[in-house]
Every structure is written in structure tokens, then in C-alpha cells.
Design a protein around this motif. Structure first.
Motif, short mmCIF file in Angstrom:
data_model
loop_
_atom_site.label_atom_id
_atom_site.label_comp_id
_atom_site.label_asym_id
_atom_site.label_seq_id
_atom_site.Cartn_x
_atom_site.Cartn_y
_atom_site.Cartn_z
N VAL A 76 0.84 -1.19 0.00
CA VAL A 76 0.00 0.00 0.00
C VAL A 76 0.88 1.25 0.00
O VAL A 76 1.89 1.31 0.71
N PRO A 77 0.58 2.26 -0.82
CA PRO A 77 1.39 3.48 -0.85
C PRO A 77 1.41 4.17 0.52
O PRO A 77 0.38 4.26 1.20
N ILE A 78 2.59 4.65 0.91
CA ILE A 78 2.76 5.34 2.19
C ILE A 78 3.44 6.69 1.94
O ILE A 78 4.50 6.74 1.31
N ILE A 79 2.82 7.76 2.43
CA ILE A 79 3.45 9.08 2.43
C ILE A 79 3.77 9.43 3.88
O ILE A 79 2.88 9.47 4.72
N MET A 80 5.05 9.66 4.17
CA MET A 80 5.47 10.00 5.53
C MET A 80 5.26 11.49 5.77
O MET A 80 5.54 12.33 4.90
N LEU A 81 4.77 11.83 6.95
CA LEU A 81 4.60 13.22 7.37
C LEU A 81 5.72 13.55 8.35
O LEU A 81 5.81 12.94 9.42
N THR A 82 6.60 14.49 7.99
CA THR A 82 7.75 14.82 8.83
C THR A 82 7.56 16.20 9.45
O THR A 82 7.05 17.12 8.81
N ALA A 83 8.00 16.33 10.70
CA ALA A 83 7.86 17.61 11.40
C ALA A 83 8.81 18.65 10.85
O ALA A 83 8.54 19.84 10.86
N VAL A 118 1.53 9.89 -6.23
CA VAL A 118 1.79 8.53 -5.74
C VAL A 118 0.75 7.56 -6.28
O VAL A 118 1.08 6.47 -6.74
N MET A 119 -0.52 7.96 -6.25
CA MET A 119 -1.58 7.07 -6.72
C MET A 119 -1.52 6.85 -8.23
O MET A 119 -1.88 5.78 -8.72
N ARG A 120 -1.05 7.86 -8.98
CA ARG A 120 -0.86 7.67 -10.43
C ARG A 120 0.21 6.63 -10.68
O ARG A 120 0.08 5.79 -11.57
N ARG A 121 1.30 6.69 -9.91
CA ARG A 121 2.38 5.72 -10.10
C ARG A 121 1.90 4.31 -9.81
O ARG A 121 2.22 3.36 -10.53
#
Length: 246
Positions: A76-83, A118-121
């Protein structure tokens, strides 16, 4: 593309969770939220998200640990959220299997652009290729490892520990085991694991190779098993034997 897509938002800040849920719902997504790793794992037993927005700084297991946990069984695609826009955090996240990262604070438009990219890829890569079990041995044996082709489980022969593999990681290892001591270029690897050629800017091959190296204990500057042949590709440096089916 967005209709009926389920996004799992994992962040310990309630205000951020509520804002993201409200915004993404207005954009046509279905949204579920989790405040920590325990809640995230619980949500993933209930539903299968199409994308995960995963904060790095979490109580208990952090985002890196949770990303690694997800990648053991899911692509599943994961996008990390960084501070903060910390390059090392970004590199670590990508090597553990994240697809992208975005630094806080971010604008809704910026987040939406990253999510769509990301979802297009993922969509363009299509379904993972079906790896036929015909003509495959019961298991591959190499170095200290045994790969069972029926269960797709990787076993450490020395410790007797077994590890589940995602479809794409199994396809990559199977490719190497089927063609040991042969230089394979990036397009060959990408097609075997994603069903298409790699785009010039994509790092999926690098991330996946790093993940497989980590699993095989083939880390550091002097890799023994998966060798980089500069300018040409990668070579699997191992003697491979087989267990035949009954």
C-alpha cells in the motif's frame, strides 16, 4: 481516480487528524484515522486502505517502525509526514519502503498533489505480475537462506526464523534466484516486480533493493549478495541450489 479510495491518516495530533479528515472527505476520499500504531494496526485489520498518511513522530512505535511493519505484508502506498524537512529522515523513510514524504506544515494543495502523484504511479504500474508456480522448485537455497515458493516465506536456516514477503519483494528475489551471477538492468528488475519499465526519476528500484538487502543482512558498503555494477545494473552473487517438489 479518487472516488471510493480509502485513506488512513495516522497522527497523534487530534487537530491535524480532524483537519485532514475534513479536507480529504471534501475531495472525495473515504478517510479513517488513527492516533498511534496500535490504532493503526487495528484499522488495518478492519479495512484495506488505498494510501496511508503516516506521521513519523508518534507515541510508542514511531512512523519508521510502522512503515517497516506494513511493508512486511503490504505494498500500500505510504506518504510519511515529517515535522521538519530533515534529509536523513527522508532517506530512512524511503529506504524502509515509503513512497514519498511531505514536511509539516504543508498546504492542502501540496498534499493533494503528492497523493495524486503517488496514486498515479501505483495505477500505472498495474497489478503485480502473477508469478506462476509451474516449473518452480519447492524451494531455493542460497547463502544461509531458504525461499519457499509455495508460501513465499523466507527462512533463515541458521536461526530457523521465517519472514513473510510482499509480492513485489518476492518477485525481486525470485528474479535474482532464477538468474544468479547475471547483471540485470533497472528496467528488467522493474518490469519483473511492477509489470512495466521504470521512469527515469523513480526510486522504487533503489528502495526495494535496499529493503531486500536489509532483509538478507546484506548491508554496508561491501554487499556480498546483491552487488551494484555501476552503470549496468545489479548482480546476485550467490550459489543457488534447489529443493524439488515431490
Amino acid at each position: 481516480m479518487i472516488a471510493n479510495k480509502l485513506v488512513l491518516v495516522v497522527d497523534d495530533d487530534q487537530e491535524i487528524r480532524e483537519l485532514l479528515e475534513e479536507y480529504l472527505t471534501k475531495q472525495g476520499f473515504q478517510v479513517v484515522t488513527a492516533e498511534d500504531g496500535v490504532a493503526m494496526k487495528r484499522e488495518m485489520t478492519i479495512s484495506e486502505p488505498d494510501l496511508i498518511l503516516l506521521d513519523i513522530m508518534l507515541p510508542g512505535e514511531d512512523g519508521f517502525e510502522l512503515c517497516q511493519h506494513v511493508r512486511k505484508t503490504s505494498d500500500v502506498p505510504i506518504i510519511m509526514l515529517t515535522a521538519v524537512s530533515d534529509e536523513m529522515d527522508q532517506i530512512v523513510g524511503l529506504e524502509l519502503g515509503a513512497d514519498d514524504y511531505i514536511a509539516k506544515p504543508f498546504s492542502p494543495r501540496q498534499l493533494m498533489a503528492r497523493m495524486k502523484a503517488v496514486m498515479r504511479r501505483v495505477k500505472s504500474s498495474g497489478p503485480q505480475p502473477d508469478i506462476s508456480q509451474q516449473a518452480l522448485p519447492k524451494a531455493f537455497l542460497f547463502d544461509r537462506w531458504r525461499l519457499d515458493t509455495a508460501s513465499q516465506m523466507l527462512q533463515d536456516i541458521q536461526t530457523q526464523r521465517s519472514y513473510e514477503m510482499t509480492n513485489s519483494d518476492y518477485a525481486l528475489l525470485l528474479l535474482f534466484l532464477s538468474r544468479p551471477n547475471e547483471v540485470l538492468d533497472r528496467d528488467t528488475i522493474f518490469y519483473a516486480t511492477r509489470g512495466r519499465d521504470a521512469q527515469p526519476s523513480e526510486r522504487a528500484v533503489d528502495v526495494q533493493l535496499s529493503r531486500l538487502r536489509q532483509r538478507l543482512g546484506d548491508k554496508g558498503r561491501q554487499q556480498r549478495l546483491i552487488k551494484t555494477v555501476r552503470g549496468n545494473g545489479y548482480l546476485f552473487n550467490a550459489d543457488v541450489s534447489y529443493e524439488t517438489k515431490d
